[in-house]
Design a protein around this motif. Structure first.
Motif, PDB file in Angstrom:
ATOM      1  N   ASP A   1      31.938  45.534  46.170  1.00 30.17           N
ATOM      2  CA  ASP A   1      31.496  44.771  45.012  1.00 30.17           C
ATOM      3  C   ASP A   1      32.632  43.921  44.465  1.00 30.17           C
ATOM      4  OD1 ASP A   1      28.980  45.886  45.142  1.00 30.17           O
ATOM      5  OD2 ASP A   1      29.470  47.497  43.740  1.00 30.17           O
ATOM      6  N   LYS A   2      32.247  42.876  43.747  1.00 31.49           N
ATOM      7  CA  LYS A   2      33.212  42.003  43.102  1.00 31.49           C
ATOM      8  C   LYS A   2      33.805  42.734  41.896  1.00 31.49           C
ATOM      9  CE  LYS A   2      31.982  37.727  42.672  1.00 31.49           C
ATOM     10  NZ  LYS A   2      31.437  36.431  42.219  1.00 31.49           N
ATOM     11  N   ILE A   3      35.131  42.759  41.782  1.00 32.71           N
ATOM     12  CA  ILE A   3      35.813  43.433  40.680  1.00 32.71           C
ATOM     13  C   ILE A   3      35.962  42.475  39.507  1.00 32.71           C
ATOM     14  CG2 ILE A   3      37.954  44.546  39.950  1.00 32.71           C
ATOM     15  CD1 ILE A   3      38.364  45.340  42.906  1.00 32.71           C
ATOM     16  N   ASP A   4      35.617  42.946  38.321  1.00 29.30           N
ATOM     17  CA  ASP A   4      35.817  42.191  37.086  1.00 29.30           C
ATOM     18  C   ASP A   4      36.887  42.928  36.283  1.00 29.30           C
ATOM     19  OD1 ASP A   4      35.806  40.867  34.675  1.00 29.30           O
ATOM     20  OD2 ASP A   4      33.617  40.824  34.486  1.00 29.30           O
ATOM     21  N   PHE A   5      38.113  42.409  36.298  1.00 25.11           N
ATOM     22  CA  PHE A   5      39.234  43.093  35.664  1.00 25.11           C
ATOM     23  C   PHE A   5      39.090  43.192  34.149  1.00 25.11           C
ATOM     24  CE2 PHE A   5      40.945  41.707  39.741  1.00 25.11           C
ATOM     25  CZ  PHE A   5      41.403  42.925  40.218  1.00 25.11           C
ATOM     26  N   LYS A   6      38.332  42.294  33.531  1.00 24.39           N
ATOM     27  CA  LYS A   6      38.091  42.401  32.085  1.00 24.39           C
ATOM     28  C   LYS A   6      37.358  43.700  31.768  1.00 24.39           C
ATOM     29  CE  LYS A   6      35.853  38.820  31.174  1.00 24.39           C
ATOM     30  NZ  LYS A   6      35.167  37.580  31.058  1.00 24.39           N
ATOM     31  N   ARG A   7      36.564  44.174  32.703  1.00 20.27           N
ATOM     32  CA  ARG A   7      35.837  45.442  32.516  1.00 20.27           C
ATOM     33  C   ARG A   7      36.663  46.642  32.983  1.00 20.27           C
ATOM     34  NH1 ARG A   7      30.231  44.203  31.713  1.00 20.27           N
ATOM     35  NH2 ARG A   7      29.804  42.060  32.287  1.00 20.27           N
TER      36      ARG A   7
ATOM     37  N   ALA B   1      40.641  33.206  49.276  1.00 20.95           N
ATOM     38  CA  ALA B   1      41.427  33.737  50.395  1.00 20.95           C
ATOM     39  C   ALA B   1      41.319  35.256  50.435  1.00 20.95           C
ATOM     40  CB  ALA B   1      42.882  33.296  50.272  1.00 20.95           C
ATOM     41  N   SER B   2      41.344  35.891  49.277  1.00 22.75           N
ATOM     42  CA  SER B   2      41.202  37.340  49.203  1.00 22.75           C
ATOM     43  C   SER B   2      39.849  37.785  49.741  1.00 22.75           C
ATOM     44  CB  SER B   2      41.372  37.805  47.755  1.00 22.75           C
ATOM     45  OG  SER B   2      41.150  39.181  47.638  1.00 22.75           O
ATOM     46  N   LYS B   3      38.819  37.076  49.354  1.00 25.28           N
ATOM     47  CA  LYS B   3      37.457  37.420  49.800  1.00 25.28           C
ATOM     48  C   LYS B   3      37.328  37.213  51.319  1.00 25.28           C
ATOM     49  CE  LYS B   3      32.617  36.277  48.947  1.00 25.28           C
ATOM     50  NZ  LYS B   3      31.691  35.469  48.147  1.00 25.28           N
ATOM     51  N   ARG B   4      37.853  36.093  51.792  1.00 22.15           N
ATOM     52  CA  ARG B   4      37.699  35.721  53.205  1.00 22.15           C
ATOM     53  C   ARG B   4      38.609  36.557  54.121  1.00 22.15           C
ATOM     54  NH1 ARG B   4      38.957  30.856  52.337  1.00 22.15           N
ATOM     55  NH2 ARG B   4      41.152  31.067  52.838  1.00 22.15           N
ATOM     56  N   GLU B   5      39.872  36.694  53.742  1.00 19.46           N
ATOM     57  CA  GLU B   5      40.855  37.311  54.630  1.00 19.46           C
ATOM     58  C   GLU B   5      41.026  38.810  54.416  1.00 19.46           C
ATOM     59  OE1 GLU B   5      44.435  35.005  54.072  1.00 19.46           O
ATOM     60  OE2 GLU B   5      43.295  33.133  54.293  1.00 19.46           O
ATOM     61  N   LEU B   6      40.778  39.281  53.188  1.00 19.55           N
ATOM     62  CA  LEU B   6      41.017  40.689  52.872  1.00 19.55           C
ATOM     63  C   LEU B   6      39.738  41.452  52.554  1.00 19.55           C
ATOM     64  CD1 LEU B   6      44.106  40.153  50.516  1.00 19.55           C
ATOM     65  CD2 LEU B   6      44.119  40.637  52.977  1.00 19.55           C
ATOM     66  N   ALA B   7      38.614  40.733  52.516  1.00 20.06           N
ATOM     67  CA  ALA B   7      37.316  41.338  52.157  1.00 20.06           C
ATOM     68  C   ALA B   7      37.383  42.014  50.791  1.00 20.06           C
ATOM     69  CB  ALA B   7      36.846  42.303  53.238  1.00 20.06           C
ATOM     70  N   ARG B   8      38.133  41.408  49.865  1.00 21.41           N
ATOM     71  CA  ARG B   8      38.259  41.915  48.498  1.00 21.41           C
ATOM     72  C   ARG B   8      37.932  40.771  47.548  1.00 21.41           C
ATOM     73  NH1 ARG B   8      43.490  45.804  48.056  1.00 21.41           N
ATOM     74  NH2 ARG B   8      42.164  46.840  46.539  1.00 21.41           N
ATOM     75  N   ASP B   9      36.825  40.911  46.845  1.00 26.31           N
ATOM     76  CA  ASP B   9      36.375  39.857  45.947  1.00 26.31           C
ATOM     77  C   ASP B   9      36.587  40.277  44.495  1.00 26.31           C
ATOM     78  OD1 ASP B   9      35.324  37.457  45.125  1.00 26.31           O
ATOM     79  OD2 ASP B   9      33.243  37.977  45.580  1.00 26.31           O
ATOM     80  N   TYR B  10      36.854  39.295  43.639  1.00 26.71           N
ATOM     81  CA  TYR B  10      37.066  39.576  42.222  1.00 26.71           C
ATOM     82  C   TYR B  10      36.704  38.351  41.399  1.00 26.71           C
ATOM     83  CZ  TYR B  10      41.528  37.107  42.964  1.00 26.71           C
ATOM     84  OH  TYR B  10      42.482  36.179  43.287  1.00 26.71           O
ATOM     85  N   VAL B  11      36.428  38.600  40.140  1.00 20.69           N
ATOM     86  CA  VAL B  11      36.181  37.534  39.177  1.00 20.69           C
ATOM     87  C   VAL B  11      37.546  37.023  38.725  1.00 20.69           C
ATOM     88  CG1 VAL B  11      35.221  36.987  36.906  1.00 20.69           C
ATOM     89  CG2 VAL B  11      34.043  38.627  38.400  1.00 20.69           C
ATOM     90  N   VAL B  12      37.760  35.714  38.754  1.00 18.23           N
ATOM     91  CA  VAL B  12      39.020  35.165  38.269  1.00 18.23           C
ATOM     92  C   VAL B  12      39.113  35.483  36.768  1.00 18.23           C
ATOM     93  CG1 VAL B  12      40.342  33.053  37.825  1.00 18.23           C
ATOM     94  CG2 VAL B  12      39.186  33.373  40.022  1.00 18.23           C
TER      95      VAL B  12
ATOM     96  N   MET C   1      45.834  36.371  35.369  1.00 21.18           N
ATOM     97  CA  MET C   1      46.101  37.640  36.034  1.00 21.18           C
ATOM     98  C   MET C   1      45.557  37.579  37.463  1.00 21.18           C
ATOM     99  SD  MET C   1      45.403  40.892  37.123  1.00 21.18           S
ATOM    100  CE  MET C   1      43.747  41.344  36.666  1.00 21.18           C
ATOM    101  N   THR C   2      46.336  38.130  38.383  1.00 17.56           N
ATOM    102  CA  THR C   2      46.006  38.109  39.801  1.00 17.56           C
ATOM    103  C   THR C   2      46.175  39.523  40.351  1.00 17.56           C
ATOM    104  OG1 THR C   2      46.830  35.846  39.901  1.00 17.56           O
ATOM    105  CG2 THR C   2      46.563  36.970  41.979  1.00 17.56           C
ATOM    106  N   PRO C   3      45.237  40.016  41.137  1.00 19.43           N
ATOM    107  CA  PRO C   3      45.336  41.390  41.640  1.00 19.43           C
ATOM    108  C   PRO C   3      46.642  41.641  42.386  1.00 19.43           C
ATOM    109  CG  PRO C   3      43.249  40.382  42.291  1.00 19.43           C
ATOM    110  CD  PRO C   3      44.061  39.313  41.660  1.00 19.43           C
ATOM    111  N   ASP C   4      47.084  42.897  42.365  1.00 20.42           N
ATOM    112  CA  ASP C   4      48.357  43.230  43.006  1.00 20.42           C
ATOM    113  C   ASP C   4      48.308  43.143  44.527  1.00 20.42           C
ATOM    114  OD1 ASP C   4      46.852  45.492  43.512  1.00 20.42           O
ATOM    115  OD2 ASP C   4      48.179  46.863  42.447  1.00 20.42           O
ATOM    116  N   TRP C   5      47.117  43.012  45.105  1.00 23.80           N
ATOM    117  CA  TRP C   5      47.058  42.853  46.562  1.00 23.80           C
ATOM    118  C   TRP C   5      47.293  41.401  46.996  1.00 23.80           C
ATOM    119  CZ3 TRP C   5      42.335  44.339  44.096  1.00 23.80           C
ATOM    120  CH2 TRP C   5      41.355  43.341  44.051  1.00 23.80           C
TER     121      TRP C   5
END
Length: 191
Positions: free
Chosen positions: A3-9, A63-74, A105-109
């Motif tokens: 799932d897409k991560i929403d860091f505000k939540r 790039a995170s979604k495409r290359e790392l299969a990790r999606d997030y809300v900016v 804010m940008t994820p640590d990965w």
């Protein structure tokens, strides 16, 4: 794909009470950053910095979604604010004397090798213990809230200010009326 991560939540420090101050412990977070100086309303540097940050943030998200299969809300735009004389920041509100760092804010990965922009840097911010509140209204109406935070709440709780004033813009000022803007006002503190 997860799932897409929403860091505000996910990160508690992205929530603040309205009308009162809270003491929170902010984890170390990684940000895209760009520095500037001057009035954010009249100087071109602020708009140029904002315009430089967002494309990089979205490029890294995709790039995170495409290359790392990790999606997030900016996450929302944030800013560190200070002045050589903090009275020009809180009392006189002389915006021409303000310094700022705009951030997203940008994820640590996300790693530095993924960053292709020379205008934007990737950096960790360690704020630790902070006082924060949710301000609803115009940015120009923040001064009384900041004065209460700095001169009343922080000393009354045996704390002292450290670091730079931090704002998190939960509303898009281009789409929301000034009286409805939602901004977290944060000040790092220590005992």
């Amino acid at each position: 794909m997860a799932d897409k991560i929403d860091f505000k939540r996910e990160i508690a420090a992205y929530r603040a009470p309205r009308g009162r101050f809270a003491i929170v412990d902010v984890p170390d977070l990684q940000y895209l950053m760009i520095d500037g100086q001057g009035d954010p309303n009249t100087g071109p540097a602020f708009a140029e910095a904002t315009a430089a940050l967002y494309p990089v943030a979205y490029q890294l998200k995709f790039a995170s979604k495409r290359e790392l299969a990790r999606d997030y809300v900016v996450p929302p735009l944030e800013g560190l604010w200070w002045a050589d004389d903090m009275e020009s920041f809180t009392a006189a509100r002389d915006k021409s004397r303000w310094h700022w760092t705009l951030m997203i804010m940008t994820p640590d990965w996300i790693t530095p090798d993924m960053l292709t922009s020379e205008a934007v840097r990737l950096e960790k911010l360690s704020e630790g213990r902070c006082v924060q509140t949710l301000h609803v209204g115009s940015y120009d109406d923040e001064a009384p809230v900041l004065a209460r935070m700095h001169a009343e709440f922080i000393p009354a709780n045996a704390l002292r200010m450290t670091g730079k004033h931090h704002e998190i813009y939960l509303s898009d000022a281009r789409k929301v009326a000034p009286e409805k803007l939602r901004t977290i006002l944060r000040q790092p503190v220590t005992n």
